[in-house]
Design an enzyme around this catalytic site. Structure first.
Site, short mmCIF file in Angstrom:
data_model
loop_
_atom_site.label_atom_id
_atom_site.label_comp_id
_atom_site.label_asym_id
_atom_site.label_seq_id
_atom_site.Cartn_x
_atom_site.Cartn_y
_atom_site.Cartn_z
N TRP A 238 0.85 -1.19 0.00
CA TRP A 238 0.00 0.00 0.00
C TRP A 238 0.88 1.24 0.00
CZ3 TRP A 238 -1.12 -4.42 2.75
CH2 TRP A 238 -2.31 -5.07 2.40
N HIS B 230 -6.91 1.41 2.89
CA HIS B 230 -8.00 0.46 2.67
C HIS B 230 -9.02 0.63 3.79
CE1 HIS B 230 -5.37 -2.80 4.96
NE2 HIS B 230 -5.41 -1.64 5.57
N ARG C 249 -4.26 5.84 -2.19
CA ARG C 249 -2.99 5.17 -2.43
C ARG C 249 -2.16 6.02 -3.36
NH1 ARG C 249 -5.03 -1.14 -3.11
NH2 ARG C 249 -6.30 -1.08 -1.22
N GLN D 39 -14.02 1.63 -1.34
CA GLN D 39 -14.14 0.22 -0.98
C GLN D 39 -15.38 0.01 -0.12
OE1 GLN D 39 -10.46 -1.02 1.00
NE2 GLN D 39 -9.61 -1.66 -0.97
N VAL E 155 -5.58 -11.97 6.73
CA VAL E 155 -6.47 -13.13 6.53
C VAL E 155 -5.63 -14.39 6.30
CG1 VAL E 155 -8.51 -11.91 5.67
CG2 VAL E 155 -6.69 -12.55 4.07
N ALA F 277 -13.62 -11.82 6.16
CA ALA F 277 -13.62 -10.40 5.81
C ALA F 277 -13.44 -10.29 4.30
CB ALA F 277 -12.49 -9.67 6.53
N1 PHE Z 1 -7.82 -4.50 2.36
C1 PHE Z 1 -7.51 -5.26 1.18
C2 PHE Z 1 -7.07 -4.27 0.09
O1 PHE Z 1 -7.32 -3.12 0.16
C3 PHE Z 1 -8.68 -6.04 0.71
C4 PHE Z 1 -9.09 -7.09 1.69
C5 PHE Z 1 -10.06 -6.83 2.64
C6 PHE Z 1 -8.54 -8.37 1.64
C7 PHE Z 1 -10.44 -7.81 3.54
C8 PHE Z 1 -8.92 -9.35 2.53
C9 PHE Z 1 -9.87 -9.05 3.47
O2 PHE Z 1 -6.45 -4.69 -0.85
#
Ligand code: PHE
Length: 341
Positions: free
Chosen positions: A159, A179, A205, A219, A262, A309
């Site tokens: 990121w 995010h 970003r 998002q 995750v 998630a």
């Molecule tokens: N936060 C991640 C992104 O911005 C996306 C994501 C959210 C992945 C939740 C897994 C679980 O790329």
């Protein structure tokens, strides 16, 4: 100026005739000519009273004064009459046409990304998810540390962060969230399981923009935490989302991906018809089972609870549903584009 009583009557007639002939623009000239303080004709007449023979003076003076009063009144009347006439003309000449139809008020509408965000939220709402929100200016603690991206961890490079240029206690801790995932932690800090929540919002970003990337994106984060939640629940919910969003016969696929927060992690792609008549896979979200450490970071017992998630790229979904080929269209504010939705 020498005048007689008789000539005062002549003056009266002359003045009134000229007044009747005067229009709006001639009115002031008339006033100057007859009633002007310096050398108006009536002013001079009044001044000449003292030149009259003694026995006529009183009568002459009274007549001259009467003329002055008459002309002043006539002037007021004429001025008012002209003003009324002007209003009449305006009304009849069509400058004010009360029968014209009203001007149409342009209708505003929701931006296509906002529409899409709302539709996504509605789909999850029907599946029992409530909506939460979090700040766009976020702490590194939530954006990174709480979701297992410690300082100096190479995953932070995933990121390209826009930091707020402010040091607190020698540390730069404030950023524009990259995010919506920090809200996983924020929600879990305030709510015990069972949790079903979606969190929409803008993210930032520091990326070079191209047809599929912008430095700002939208998002919708999703989080479900409860006893016995499994990967199949995640897949079932996202399948259902894709069907409701894109139609019953849209194909989707999951493939493995890495996100520190995750385990396992996946990305989901939807088939998109190409110009050549085929289809290709377009990734619209990252997802996975919430890492036990993320649960523990937020004070949730990971031996009892599990969760999933996901983070949906709203612009990607909007591009897919309307066949838009370039993400940059959304933020050029070109009405020719925006009016189509
Ligand atoms: N936060 C991640 C992104 O911005 C996306 C994501 C959210 C992945 C939740 C897994 C679980 O790329």
């Amino acid at each position: 100026m020498t005048a007689t009583i008789e000539s005062i009557e002549e003056l009266r007639q002359e003045a009134l005739a000229a007044l009747q002939a005067a229009d709006e623009s001639g009115l002031e000239a008339w006033r100057a000519e007859w009633l002007g303080r310096q050398d108006g004709r009536v002013t001079l007449l009044l001044r000449s009273v003292r030149d009259q023979p003694q026995e006529q003076r009183a009568q002459f003076g009274a007549a001259a004064n009467a003329l002055k009063n008459t002309l002043e009144e006539a002037f007021q009347e004429r001025q008012e009459a002209l003003r009324q006439q002007q209003l009449q003309d305006l009304a009849t000449s069509g400058a004010i046409d009360v029968t014209l139809p009203g001007r149409p008020q342009p209708h505003g509408r929701l931006h296509p990304v906002t529409q899409t965000q709302r539709d996504i939220i509605e789909v999850f709402g029907e599946m029992g998810f409530r909506v939460a929100e979090g700040p766009e200016v976020e702490w590194a603690k939530y954006n990174f540390d709480g979701v297992r991206i410690p300082e100096d961890h190479p995953a932070r490079d995933m990121w390209d962060t826009i930091w707020v240029d402010k040091e607190i206690g020698g540390r730069r801790d404030m950023l524009l969230r990259t995010h919506t995932s920090p809200n996983q932690v924020r929600v879990m800090e305030h709510q015990a399981p069972p949790i079903r929540v979606v969190v929409p919002g803008k993210c930032y970003r520091q990326e070079a923009t191209d047809a599929t990337h912008e430095w700002m994106l939208t998002q919708v984060e999703g989080l479900a935490v409860d006893e016995g939640i499994r990967m199949s629940d995640l897949k079932g919910v996202l399948y259902e989302f894709a069907r409701r969003m894109f139609g019953q016969d849209r194909e989707i696929t999951f493939h493995h991906s890495y996100f520190p927060f995750v385990e396992p992690g996946v990305e989901m792609a939807v088939d998109w018809p190409t110009a050549e008549g085929g289809t290709r896979w377009v990734e619209i979200l990252g997802a996975g089972m919430v890492h036990p450490e993320v649960l523990e970071n937020a004070g949730i017992d990971s031996s009892r609870y599990t969760g999933f998630a996901f983070g949906i790229g709203v612009e990607r979904v909007a591009m897919l549903r309307w066949g838009i080929d370039d993400i940059r269209h959304f933020y050029h504010n070109d009405l020719r584009f925006l009016r189509q939705f």
